[in-house]
Design an enzyme around this catalytic site. Structure first.
Site, short mmCIF file in Angstrom:
data_model
loop_
_atom_site.label_atom_id
_atom_site.label_comp_id
_atom_site.label_asym_id
_atom_site.label_seq_id
_atom_site.Cartn_x
_atom_site.Cartn_y
_atom_site.Cartn_z
N GLY A 70 42.43 31.31 12.64
CA GLY A 70 41.75 30.03 13.19
C GLY A 70 42.77 29.16 13.83
O GLY A 70 42.78 28.73 14.70
N LEU A 71 43.71 28.65 12.67
CA LEU A 71 44.75 27.67 12.96
C LEU A 71 46.22 28.35 12.82
O LEU A 71 46.95 27.39 13.66
CB LEU A 71 44.71 26.55 11.76
CG LEU A 71 43.23 25.96 11.82
CD1 LEU A 71 43.11 25.05 10.58
CD2 LEU A 71 42.75 25.20 12.94
N ARG A 72 46.41 29.19 12.45
CA ARG A 72 47.56 29.84 12.11
C ARG A 72 47.66 31.13 12.60
O ARG A 72 46.87 32.10 12.54
CB ARG A 72 47.99 29.86 10.66
CG ARG A 72 48.22 28.41 10.25
CD ARG A 72 48.78 28.25 8.88
NE ARG A 72 47.97 28.74 7.81
CZ ARG A 72 48.23 28.92 6.60
NH1 ARG A 72 49.50 29.00 6.23
NH2 ARG A 72 47.51 29.44 5.72
N ASP A 215 37.00 27.90 0.66
CA ASP A 215 37.71 29.03 1.09
C ASP A 215 38.36 29.89 0.13
O ASP A 215 39.36 29.97 0.29
CB ASP A 215 38.89 28.41 2.09
CG ASP A 215 38.48 28.37 3.47
OD1 ASP A 215 37.45 28.87 3.87
OD2 ASP A 215 39.18 27.82 4.37
N ASP A 225 44.97 31.12 0.33
CA ASP A 225 44.65 29.93 1.21
C ASP A 225 43.34 29.48 1.02
O ASP A 225 42.48 29.47 1.83
CB ASP A 225 44.42 31.19 2.63
CG ASP A 225 45.65 30.98 3.61
OD1 ASP A 225 46.76 30.38 3.22
OD2 ASP A 225 45.53 31.77 4.70
#
Length: 301
Positions: A70-72, A215, A225
């Site tokens: 999603g971000l990376r 997470d 992560d």
């Protein structure tokens, strides 16, 4: 005598390796444990090593190497050469870079290299979760036989374009996501899953309800992560952005309080049922968060 002089000279001249397998040269910065001068009685603290090591990384083919989060954006790379033991030649690693739109969104929060600051915070939160897991493994009952652990993460600088990334060992196997950064969690079906969900609950109590590790994901007992959530009042009092863009603050903590279902491991650890806490809400959700066999599903927007 001349031969000895040449040998000494050869050892003193730095060189750039040429790998027959190819690849791109990178610099690797890593954390190491050092004794704390401020608190001699504590075991150790994390500090960036003064030794910068070089390595050669070769991207795998797009089909087996690409990981989209999603971000990376992540990719798998083969280490073809490494200085000393910073990386293992022949080992596959996962390198991750923040997407351009994420960097643009966070530029106003950081002076200097936004990508570097975001990478440092990703490493910061994984190390924080790693240290809490070490404590958890020491205090849990001995008959709870699983010993989960978070992977080591290092910082990488690509020489070709000056890009900052994070790097960690590639996990092989069935990649599972046990909860996400909004508090949703799977319905556990084994003792390991019970323990990992209880670990999130334990971090909230262990930190005196100031932090929460969510997470939780990985392959078996090897995890990667995590997201470290910090309460909004704690973040504001420090006057800085902590733990990166995944830290959703009080919203994530409240979501966890409403959705977490205490299991046998929670009770064995002496944790109180969150559903009975005033203001925590009365309903629990067993909805399974989105997961997959690829690490690309790991980042929550």
């Amino acid at each position: 005598m001349e031969r000895n002089n040449l040998m000494r000279l050869a050892h003193s001249i730095p060189f750039t390796p040429v790998s027959i397998l190819g690849g791109e040269e990178v610099s690797v910065y890593f954390l190491e444990e050092v004794c704390s001068k401020a608190e001699p009685e504590s075991s150790s603290v994390s500090s960036w090593s003064s030794r910068v090591q070089s390595a050669m990384l070769k991207p795998l083919s797009s089909e087996e190497g690409s990981l989209d989060g999603g971000l990376r954006q992540g990719s798998r790379m083969l280490c073809t050469w490494a200085q000393q033991d910073v990386l293992q030649p022949g080992q596959i690693y996962v390198v991750k870079a923040f997407k351009p739109e994420v960097i643009r969104a966070w530029q106003r929060y950081f002076h200097g290299s936004t990508a570097l600051q975001l990478c440092l915070r990703e490493i910061q939160q994984q190390r924080a979760a790693q240290k809490m897991m070490q404590v958890f493994n020491q205090i849990k009952p001995k008959d709870m036989h699983h010993s989960p652990r978070f992977l080591d993460v290092s910082l990488v600088l690509r020489h070709s374009n000056g890009q900052w990334l994070t790097i960690e060992r590639n996990l092989i196997g069935n990649f599972r996501k046990y909860n996400n950064n909004t508090g949703e969690e799977i319905a556990p079906c084994c003792s390991l899953e019970d323990m990992l969900l209880a670990f999130s609950h334990w971090t909230y109590e262990y930190s005196r309800r100031e932090m929460l590790v969510l997470d939780i994901q990985g392959v078996g007992e090897e995890l990667t992560d995590p997201t470290v959530i910090m309460a909004d009042d704690q973040s504001c009092s420090r006057g800085e952005v902590l733990f990166g863009p995944d830290n959703l603050g009080d919203a994530a903590i409240n979501g966890f309080l409403q959705k977490h279902s205490c299991n046998l491991c929670c009770h064995r650890l002496g944790l109180k049922d969150l559903r009975r806490r005033p203001g925590s809400g009365g309903n629990c959700s067993e909805a399974e968060p989105e997961s997959g066999n690829e690490e690309g599903d790991e980042d929550e927007t």
